[in-house]
Design an enzyme around this catalytic site. Sequence first.
Site, PDB file in Angstrom:
ATOM      1  N   SER A 143       0.814  -1.216   0.000  1.00 32.91           N
ATOM      2  CA  SER A 143       0.000   0.000   0.000  1.00 32.91           C
ATOM      3  C   SER A 143       0.851   1.271   0.000  1.00 32.91           C
ATOM      4  O   SER A 143       1.578   1.529  -0.953  1.00 32.91           O
ATOM      5  CB  SER A 143      -0.944  -0.053   1.210  1.00 32.91           C
ATOM      6  OG  SER A 143      -1.881   0.977   1.177  1.00 32.91           O
TER       7      SER A 143
ATOM      8  N   ASP B 210      10.676   4.816  -9.972  1.00 31.71           N
ATOM      9  CA  ASP B 210      10.319   5.386 -11.273  1.00 31.71           C
ATOM     10  C   ASP B 210      11.132   6.628 -11.605  1.00 31.71           C
ATOM     11  O   ASP B 210      11.389   6.924 -12.776  1.00 31.71           O
ATOM     12  CB  ASP B 210       8.830   5.728 -11.310  1.00 31.71           C
ATOM     13  CG  ASP B 210       7.967   4.498 -11.560  1.00 31.71           C
ATOM     14  OD1 ASP B 210       8.520   3.393 -11.646  1.00 31.71           O
ATOM     15  OD2 ASP B 210       6.725   4.653 -11.659  1.00 31.71           O
TER      16      ASP B 210
ATOM     17  N   LYS C 175      -0.698  -4.145  -3.222  1.00 29.64           N
ATOM     18  CA  LYS C 175      -1.966  -3.589  -2.751  1.00 29.64           C
ATOM     19  C   LYS C 175      -2.067  -2.169  -3.286  1.00 29.64           C
ATOM     20  O   LYS C 175      -1.463  -1.249  -2.743  1.00 29.64           O
ATOM     21  CB  LYS C 175      -2.013  -3.634  -1.225  1.00 29.64           C
ATOM     22  CG  LYS C 175      -3.415  -3.408  -0.636  1.00 29.64           C
ATOM     23  CD  LYS C 175      -3.727  -1.948  -0.450  1.00 29.64           C
ATOM     24  CE  LYS C 175      -5.041  -1.746   0.282  1.00 29.64           C
ATOM     25  NZ  LYS C 175      -5.430  -0.323   0.358  1.00 29.64           N
TER      26      LYS C 175
END
Length: 537
Positions: free
Chosen positions: A303, A314, A328
Site C-alpha cells: 500500500s 520510477d 496492494k
Amino acid sequence: MPARPQHSFRSLVLVASIVLICGFLGVVFGQRIGDDTSSAGIGDLNDSLRDFSQVYELVEQNYAEPVDPGKAIYNGAIPGMLRVLDPHSNFFDPKSYSALREEQRGKYYGVGMEVGPRNNKVIVIAPFVGSPAYRAGIRPGDVIIAVDGKPTDNMTTSDVAELLKGPKGTTVHITMLREGSEAPLTFTVVRDEIPRYSVDIHFFIKPGIGYMHVSGFQETTEEEVSRALEEFGDLKGLILDMRQNPGGLLSEAVGVSDKFLNKGDVIVSHHGRSSQEKIYRAAHGNGGRNYPLVVLVNRGTASAAEIVTGAIQDHDRGLVLGEVTFGKGLVQTVYQLSDNTGLALTTAKYYTPSGRLIQRDYTGVSLYDYYYAREDQGNNAGHEVKLTDSGRTVYGGGGITPDVKYDAPKPNHFQNELLRHYAFFNFAKHYGLGKQFAKNFMVDEEVVREFRKFLDQEKIAYTEADLVQNDEWVKRNIKTELFISQFGRESGLRVNAEEDPEVQKALDMLPQARALQENAKKIIAARQQGSEVNARQ
C-alpha cells in the site's frame, strides 16, 4: 401489547444499518449502469433488500440456537457482501473501528509496553523506554497474572492489552510474576499518552550512512521521517527499510516521498469509476540533497509503502532491494457509520509515476491465498511494462519488482524450533537476571555454552551441527534479546539491523545507487537538450 424483546429491537436496528449500507453501495455502483440507472436498478436493489430482511427474520426465528444479531450482521452479512467486491473493502465494528483510528493517529492512552503470548501466559515483551511502565520498573519477561485484581487466566493478549489501556491520568494496578522473586509483584502505574512511532529506529550504521526503519504510515509519519533526516544532517547515503510495512495513510506516503524527490515530481495518481484522476506531486522536494538511497522491501511491503517505493524507483532516485512487494494498490475511502462503526470501501486504484498499476490480480483467488499463499511473481510474466525517467524497464500489475532481488533465507527446522519455544526471549530473561551489560557486549563462546545448557534444561533438541551451521544467527538473536531486556526495544532493533545480512547487502549497493542517479541525470539532461534543439529548428 407485550413489549418487544430488546434483542429483537437491536436486530431491527442492525438490519436497518445493513439496508442503508447496501443502499449506499447501490448508489455508488449503480452509476455504472449508464443510461438505465432509473427504475430497473432501483427495483432490483429493493427486491434484494426485501429478500435479505426475510432471510434474516427466518434465521432469527427458527435457528436451532439464539442468534446474536451483532455476530450475524457485523461478522457475517456485511463482511460477506464486501468480500465479493475485493479483498480490501472492509467493515469495522465499534471495537475494530476504534483500533483503526488509534493506529492512524499514532498514539493511545495506556502504560506503554509491548505484551505477547509466551508459554501459555501473557507476558511483557518490552516496556517502551521512558513510558509509565518503564519508569515503574516493569521488565521484559514479567508475567501478567492480574490487572486491577482481575485474573488474566484464559485471556488473550488483546484482552489484557485492552485492560491496560484507559484515560490519561487514571491508575491501573498490574500484578506480575517475576523470575527470581518468591512472591507476586504489584505495580501501580498511572496511564499516559503513549506514542506509536512509525520510525521506530534510525541511526548511523556507518560514518555518514544512515539507516531508517519505517513500520507504517500514520498521521505522524511524515513528521517523524523529517525529524530523523534533520537529526542525520549531511548524509552520504541512506538505507530506507520498509520491510513488513503494511502501509497506511496516502497523505503520509505523499509527504514522505516528497522528502526524497525533486520538487514537482509526480509521486502517485489514482482514479476510479466515479472519481476523477488525481495526481500528487512533490510540493517541496529534497532541496538538492541527492545522497545515494537504497530501499529495502519484501512480500509484506504494501500500500502506502509501495507508493513511496514506486515513486523512488520510477524517478531513478534510488535502488530497490528485496522481494516483489505485496501488490496492494486499491484506494479505500473510510466512511464513519452509526454506532461508531466504519466502512472502508475501494473507490479507486493507485498508479506509480510511470503509470504502473500497483494492485495484484485477485480474481478467482480465495481470501486466504490472496494474503498468505501467493506465488512468487519474480518472473514478471504477463505484467505490464513501463519505463523509468531514464528509460529503465520496470513492471506493474503485481506489486513493485525490486531492482536487485534478495530472497531472505527461510528458517530451517532448528531455527523454527527455537522460535517456537521462544528460546532466545526465555534465555535472555534467565541469563540476564542480576547482570549488567555494557553497550559493547558481544556474544562469545561462554555465552553460547550457557545457551546450550539452557536448551538442555528446556529439553529443546539440537545437534552440534545445528549450532555450528546456525552460529551467526544464534548469536545475533541472543544479543538482540539481551539488549531489548537491558537497554530497551530500540537497542535490540538496532543490534538486529546492524547484523542483518540484507542490510549489509544494501550498504554494498550504495555506490551502485549513486551511479544510477548520476546516469539518470545525464540521460534526462541530454533528452531535454535534444528537445530544446528540435524546438529551435
